[in-house]
Design an enzyme around this catalytic site. Structure first.
Site, PDB file in Angstrom:
ATOM      1  N   ASP A 186     -15.618   9.404   8.742  1.00 30.64           N
ATOM      2  CA  ASP A 186     -14.600   8.385   8.743  1.00 30.64           C
ATOM      3  C   ASP A 186     -13.215   9.199   9.031  1.00 30.64           C
ATOM      4  O   ASP A 186     -13.338  10.380   8.894  1.00 30.64           O
ATOM      5  CB  ASP A 186     -14.529   8.057   7.369  1.00 30.64           C
ATOM      6  CG  ASP A 186     -13.817   6.553   7.338  1.00 30.64           C
ATOM      7  OD1 ASP A 186     -14.563   5.574   7.270  1.00 30.64           O
ATOM      8  OD2 ASP A 186     -12.922   6.477   7.081  1.00 30.64           O
ATOM      9  N   ARG A 238       0.821  -1.229   0.102  1.00 29.77           N
ATOM     10  CA  ARG A 238       0.014   0.019   0.022  1.00 29.77           C
ATOM     11  C   ARG A 238       0.785   1.386   0.009  1.00 29.77           C
ATOM     12  O   ARG A 238       0.318   2.378  -0.474  1.00 29.77           O
ATOM     13  CB  ARG A 238      -0.969   0.024   1.118  1.00 29.77           C
ATOM     14  CG  ARG A 238      -2.191  -0.979   1.110  1.00 29.77           C
ATOM     15  CD  ARG A 238      -2.966  -0.719   2.199  1.00 29.77           C
ATOM     16  NE  ARG A 238      -4.065  -1.634   2.104  1.00 29.77           N
ATOM     17  CZ  ARG A 238      -5.017  -1.811   2.850  1.00 29.77           C
ATOM     18  NH1 ARG A 238      -5.257  -1.076   3.911  1.00 29.77           N
ATOM     19  NH2 ARG A 238      -6.053  -2.812   2.809  1.00 29.77           N
TER      20      ARG A 238
END
Ligand code: SAM
Length: 268
Positions: free
Chosen positions: A139, A37
């Protein structure tokens, strides 16, 4: 360019980084996930090792990079009308609010890219129409919140969406947008999105009738789960509903709620 290998020490430092930033406990053995990632960030800054990237994060020379790293290290998988039982309950609660002329406030507390709060909004718009209702989606990842605000999705995310909602609330992409859909503007405008870390003191967001905390506790340690649930319950009104993912439980986490059904709890 050669791809750097992540060392055990660097991996442990990233485990500490994401725990401090988000309360996320990243299991041992996830080296490939972290290096995969973050590899593009090393390339972006032309860094030779993950240690150099950590130094860059710690130096605060690039303060915005901290959020980029958090965004990349969170898992955001979601889709519309995931776990339909919760939306059937929501419909009943909305009907009850309509009968009593009460406002319904719902919080999607780990909203990811918005599929969950827009699913909630579709049910409320259907039952309550223009009456008073509110949906908040929050979030920790700014990248998913940006996608949420745009309301633009690949069509396959809507495979569980009832057909009449698809027709009523979504615009089908044409030409270069084929295979995508856009949540129609009126519904988009009724959902508020806000950046919020569940693992930190909460800003003033008021109290809610229903809180969705689904498929995020799986990333937290037992102690973090306890703290997060306690923090969120302070924002739930008496008699309000607390919904978690089907693979999650509140056993050992909180015993102040009444279990109504698996993954559905009520504040007495
Ligand atoms: C797997 S998604 C779940 C989305 C949706 N609730 C569902 O069930 O489909 C988990 C989300 O939790 C968010 N998250 C992780 N840690 C968080 C924290 N400390 N505060 C707020 N959000 C967090 C991630 O960014 C991610 O978007």
């Amino acid at each position: 360019m050669t791809v750097a290998m992540i060392t055990d020490r660097e991996f442990m430092q990233f485990q500490r980084f994401i725990f401090d930033a988000a309360g996320i406990t990243m299991a041992d053995g996830k080296q490939a996930l972290v290096s995969g990632r973050l590899a593009k960030r090393l390339a972006h800054y032309q860094l030779g090792s993950y240690g150099d990237y950590l130094k860059l994060l710690e130096s605060r020379d690039q303060p915005a990079e901290l959020q980029v790293a958090v965004d990349l290290l969170t898992t955001n998988e979601t889709y519309f009308f995931r776990e339909p039982k919760h939306f059937a309950l929501l419909r009943d609660l909305a009907q009850d609010a309509a009968d009593k002329h009460r406002t319904l406030r719902v919080w999607s507390a780990a909203s990811s890219s918005g599929e969950e709060p827009y699913s909630i909004a579709m049910v409320l718009a259907d039952v309550l129409g223009d009456a008073s209702w509110e949906v908040l989606g929050t979030d920790i990842s700014t990248r998913v919140l940006q996608r949420a605000r745009s309301g633009h999705y690949p069509m396959e995310r809507a495979s569980q969406m009832p057909q009449h909602y698809l027709k009523r609330f979504c615009l089908k992409g044409q030409g270069s947008e084929a295979g995508t859909m856009l949540i129609e503007r009126a519904l988009r405008q009724r959902v508020q999105f806000q950046h919020l870390n569940l693992n930190a003191p909460l800003p003033k967001i008021g109290t809610f009738d229903v809180i969705f905390l689904r498929n995020v506790m799986i990333y937290f340690s037992l102690e973090t789960k306890r703290q997060v649930v306690t923090r969120l319950l302070a924002q739930l009104r008496q008699g309000g509903y607390f919904l978690i993912g089907h693979s999650e439980t509140l056993n050992d986490i909180n015993d102040t709620l009444t279990a109504v059904a698996p993954s559905i709890y009520r504040k007495p």
